[in-house]
Design an enzyme around this catalytic site. Structure first.
Site, mmCIF file in Angstrom:
data_model
loop_
_atom_site.group_PDB
_atom_site.id
_atom_site.type_symbol
_atom_site.label_atom_id
_atom_site.label_comp_id
_atom_site.label_asym_id
_atom_site.label_seq_id
_atom_site.Cartn_x
_atom_site.Cartn_y
_atom_site.Cartn_z
ATOM 1 N N GLU A 134 -39.720 46.445 -51.720
ATOM 2 C CA GLU A 134 -39.839 47.877 -51.419
ATOM 3 C C GLU A 134 -39.338 48.111 -50.002
ATOM 4 O OE1 GLU A 134 -43.749 49.493 -52.065
ATOM 5 O OE2 GLU A 134 -43.535 50.963 -50.456
ATOM 6 N N GLU A 139 -41.880 57.494 -43.897
ATOM 7 C CA GLU A 139 -43.262 57.472 -44.382
ATOM 8 C C GLU A 139 -44.217 57.867 -43.264
ATOM 9 O OE1 GLU A 139 -46.134 54.634 -47.104
ATOM 10 O OE2 GLU A 139 -44.858 53.662 -45.596
#
Length: 328
Positions: A134, A139
């Site tokens: 990932e 974020e």
């Protein structure tokens, strides 16, 4: 010559020998190139109800206007179980390495309530997680003010600072081991770098917008950020050349077999709420006793919780920069 300098030169040589060509431009028929993942948030357990494309269209959570793509959340209703209406989009196409360039006018996070309860991300992942990895490009969780960039993998992948020629003043290493079960780190922390500038995320970002570019190769993953109007001229062109882009915001490089740890990735936009025991800071607790109570009962807090995408492009190696050179 120091090892870090050797790696730096090898990285430049790699880029000089192999250029980038545009493979996918998501600007046309944006939503046709994504699957809408409907239902509760099964990834973080957030207080979130992801909508199908039809339901999102009906609820006004998606549209395209003046060539900009809008992806938002329900900001008018008291939320019912399983949570506030939101979106998770995953690209129908998967990628192995390449250059991902995202030009954003606006992102979630920040706003009058400081981003409390929000957990937005633009990221990539491979099926059979975490074996195929990932990459978290954008974020933020709750009322943070800077972007956090993270890799999540299975065992055997870590970032060694001696290989990172760009730590400088652009980012700070929070955790070095990308393994989601790494000893001495929290569960699923991965190897994480925190941008030092506040204009990389949330309200400060939204004052101008900006561009994130992610270069994923067999030896490193680098992420650049530029505020609107400051990016190199070729970033959004047909043949971008990262060798002229200067110091990345962060770079992940070290004791990691990139080709093994990151495979067949989808591009993902999502915005979940609370989830994974999201910390509830004192400033957020001033609005409600718990994250779920706040998200459920304060719809006006999420009027700024939306993505506005100017463009999203993916490039693959195959060009030739020709006259470029490097001196080591």
């Amino acid at each position: 010559m120091q090892l870090s300098s050797l790696v730096y030169c090898a990285t430049l040589l790699h880029n000089v020998l192999a250029g980038y060509n545009l493979e996918d431009d998501y600007s046309m028929n944006f939503f046709d190139k994504f699957d809408f993942i409907a239902g509760p948030d099964s990834t973080t357990g957030g207080f979130t109800n992801y909508l199908s494309r039809a339901d999102a269209q009906s609820a006004g959570l998606i549209n395209k206007n003046n060539n900009q793509v809008y992806m938002g959340v329900d900001d008018t209703s008291i939320a019912e179980s399983p949570g506030r209406k939101s979106l998770r989009l995953e690209s129908t196409k998967t990628y192995n390495q390449g250059l991902i360039v995202l030009d954003l006018e606006h992102m979630p996070g920040g706003g009058p309530f400081g981003g409390c309860g929000q957990w937005p991300a633009f990221w990539t992942y491979g099926e059979n997680w975490p074996l195929n990895g990932e990459i978290d490009i954008v974020e933020g969780i709750g009322d943070v003010e800077q972007n956090t960039m993270t890799l999540h993998t299975s065992a055997g992948c870590s970032v060694d600072p001696q290989y990172r020629f760009t730590i400088g003043s652009n980012s700070t290493t929070l955790t070095p081991n990308c393994d989601v079960k790494a000893s001495g780190q929290g569960a699923n922390e991965g190897c994480s770098n925190h941008a030092n500038s506040s204009n990389t995320y949330g309200s400060a970002f939204n004052s101008a917008g900006g561009i994130y570019a992610t270069e994923w190769t067999s030896t490193f993953i680098a992420i650049w950020f530029w505020p609107n109007g400051t990016a190199p001229a070729d970033v959004l062109g047909a043949n971008p050349d990262p060798t002229h882009w200067g110091t990345p915001t962060t770079i992940f490089q070290g004791q990691c077999e990139m080709d093994k740890s990151f495979q067949n990735h989808k591009l993902v936009f999502d915005l979940t709420f609370c989830g994974a025991n999201q910390p509830w800071s004192n400033s957020c607790a001033a609005h409600a006793s718990t994250c779920q109570a706040f998200v459920q009962n304060t719809p006006s807090a999420f009027k700024e919780a939306y993505w506005s995408v100017r463009s999203l492009k993916v490039y693959q190696e195959g060009g030739d920069y020709g006259t470029n050179s490097t001196t080591c």
